[in-house]
Scaffold this active site. Structure first.
Site, PDB file in Angstrom:
ATOM      1  N   HIS A 108       0.871  -1.185   0.000  1.00 41.51           N
ATOM      2  CA  HIS A 108       0.000   0.000   0.000  1.00 41.51           C
ATOM      3  C   HIS A 108       0.906   1.232   0.000  1.00 41.51           C
ATOM      4  O   HIS A 108       1.633   1.462  -0.952  1.00 41.51           O
ATOM      5  CB  HIS A 108      -0.936  -0.103   1.223  1.00 41.51           C
ATOM      6  N   HIS A 127      -2.036  -2.168 -10.029  1.00 40.09           N
ATOM      7  CA  HIS A 127      -2.957  -1.557  -9.079  1.00 40.09           C
ATOM      8  C   HIS A 127      -4.205  -2.414  -9.002  1.00 40.09           C
ATOM      9  O   HIS A 127      -4.663  -2.933 -10.012  1.00 40.09           O
ATOM     10  CB  HIS A 127      -3.320  -0.129  -9.536  1.00 40.09           C
ATOM     11  N   ASP A 158       2.967   5.631  -7.159  1.00 40.47           N
ATOM     12  CA  ASP A 158       4.232   5.537  -6.430  1.00 40.47           C
ATOM     13  C   ASP A 158       5.448   5.492  -7.341  1.00 40.47           C
ATOM     14  O   ASP A 158       6.570   5.628  -6.875  1.00 40.47           O
ATOM     15  CB  ASP A 158       4.224   4.273  -5.559  1.00 40.47           C
TER      16      ASP A 158
END
Ligand SMILES: CC(C)(COP(=O)(O)OP(=O)(O)OC[C@H]1O[C@@H](n2cnc3c(N)ncnc32)[C@H](O)[C@@H]1OP(=O)(O)O)[C@@H](O)C(=O)NCCC(=O)NCCS
Length: 428
Positions: free
Chosen positions: A267, A307, A364
């Protein structure tokens, strides 16, 4: 379009209502199914389960769409800023000029941490993980403002304008205090006259008594990162906050749980893992091809790729990719790992393994490179994600407090031992 779905279990037929979202998504309402049939649904990991109805954020993962309260993320990234978007998430609409000024002032008024909160941070060892200290720091903050965290929903809602501004402000002061504690230094004093990000950067990087000007490129890159992280509907940490809130817990306790959930490498911890991966590739002298091969063989994962919801380019990654170039140019930083990241992306986007699994860069992938260029140490990256996500967590806390009627309590399929007799220890 029908408004019911039919389910047959054995010779029994059940009519289930369909719930339609404003973006035409359909859900089968199974909330009465167990009562009527004794049967529950099974959805390991909740990938196909709507846990609530929400008005905050819309995602279409197939099309790569993300909207806060109906506003497209790219438009907000271009025209809005973190605090304005935080107000939008919390209140449902963009603020008027007066409302925005009032919100900014309220947030600015809470940037100094109570002495006992600072003491609780200083009591932690310098090597303690910043996310652990942040989670306990939020609980300590609640202890300093018991009037905002009563666990009486009505009272906590009445003080929510204050508590939400307090938490949005204090979470960045906590982050700076945690960083300074890890260096064995005192926190620099805050300056409520500076913008949210300027103030934060000064608390992080200035020595006590200093007030170094913050280049606008640095401030705007950080503000953009916070804005892009501000909410993402029912992800792991937000669902954790909602779960805690559903039991009637106050915002401080709910967010402390959200921070813990965010910590994990799948996460919020992924932004640190991306930099670690890019550094390893850089040090090995490879251009990334070997790493891609090892990910394809299931030996590793290409961090910052894939994702649960997006089966398309994460719209935040697109924005950050461009911002990364601009921020590094403005800072005059040349990052060898940015070249590697670009190359990895090119290779992966042309590779059947990634194409077939619809694996694209996520938020990210580029955020860590910008944060590194801004001077943040890697172990603070997830804390920065938490600062950005704070308005989202709070908005979900509010939504539950206003509308949530039931405590969240999933069921399970028990697969353990059936009833067996207890044997005295000497007979086992
Ligand atoms: C984010 C993530 C946890 C989503 O997981 P998910 O939706 O449950 O996807 P799955 O784990 O079911 O993966 C589906 C397939 O893609 C592969 N896959 C998923 N992410 C991958 C990655 N980053 N690198 C290589 N392969 C990947 C899986 O191995 C699986 O392959 P298989 O079908 O041959 O078994 C996952 O993509 C991941 O671990 N990414 C890296 C960590 C990361 O960047 N997290 C930040 C999210 S914002």
């Amino acid at each position: 379009m029908a408004d019911t779905a039919n389910l047959e279990i054995g010779d029994q037929k059940y009519s289930l209502n369909l719930i339609k979202g404003t973006e035409q998504e359909l859900a089968v309402d199974i909330s009465k199914l167990r009562k009527e049939s004794r049967v529950i649904t099974f959805d390991d990991g909740y990938g196909n389960t709507g846990s609530c109805e929400s008005e905050i954020t819309f995602i279409d993962g197939d099309k790569g769409i993300l909207r806060y309260r109906g506003y497209d993320i790219a438009e907000l990234a271009e025209k809005s800023n973190f605090l304005e978007s935080a107000y939008l998430l919390l209140n449902g609409n963009l603020p008027s000029g007066g409302e925005l000024d009032g919100f900014r002032q309220r947030v600015a008024g809470y940037c100094d941490l109570p002495a006992e909160v600072l003491t609780s941070i200083r009591s932690q060892p310098a090597g303690a993980h910043p996310m652990a200290v942040l989670s306990s720091g939020l609980q300590a903050l609640g202890g300093s403002y018991p009037q905002y965290g009563t666990n009486d929903r009505k009272k906590d809602l009445e003080s929510f304008d204050e508590s939400s501004a307090l938490i949005i402000s204090a979470v960045r002061s906590l982050a700076a205090a945690i960083y300074k504690n890890s260096l064995g230094e005192d926190l620099s004093s805050s300056d409520p006259g500076r913008t949210y990000c300027e103030n934060f950067l000064s608390m992080m990087f200035d020595k006590p008594g200093e007030s170094t000007p913050v280049p606008s490129a640095v401030e705007s890159a950080l503000d953009l990162i916070f804005l892009l992280h501000a909410d993402h509907e029912q992800n792991c940490s937000t669902s954790t906050c909602r779960m805690i809130a559903s039991g009637g817990a106050n915002p401080f306790a709910s967010l402390a749980g959200g921070v813990s959930a965010l910590w994990g490498p799948l996460h919020g911890g992924a932004n640190m893992a991306v930099i670690k991966m890019l550094d390893e590739i850089h040090e090995s002298g490879d251009d990334g091809s070997r790493f891609v091969e090892s990910a394809k063989q299931g030996k590793s994962r290409l961090m910052g790729f894939g994702h649960r919801v997006y089966r398309n380019y994460d719209p935040r990654a697109k924005i950050l990719k461009n911002a990364c170039d601009q921020a590094l140019d403005a800072l005059g930083v040349s990052s060898p790992i940015l070249q590697i990241a670009r190359r990895l992306e090119e290779v992966a986007l042309e590779d059947p393994y990634f194409i077939q699994r619809k694996l694209y860069p996520n938020v990210d992938f580029y955020s860590g490179i910008i944060l590194q260029a801004l001077g943040f140490p890697t172990n603070m990256f997830t804390v920065l994600f938490a600062i950005g996500r704070t308005p989202g967590w709070l908005s979900h806390w509010k939504e539950i407090a206003e509308n949530g009627k039931k405590i969240h309590r999933p069921r399970q399929i028990y697969q353990g031992e059936t009833l067996r007799p207890y044997l005295p220890v000497e007979d086992r």
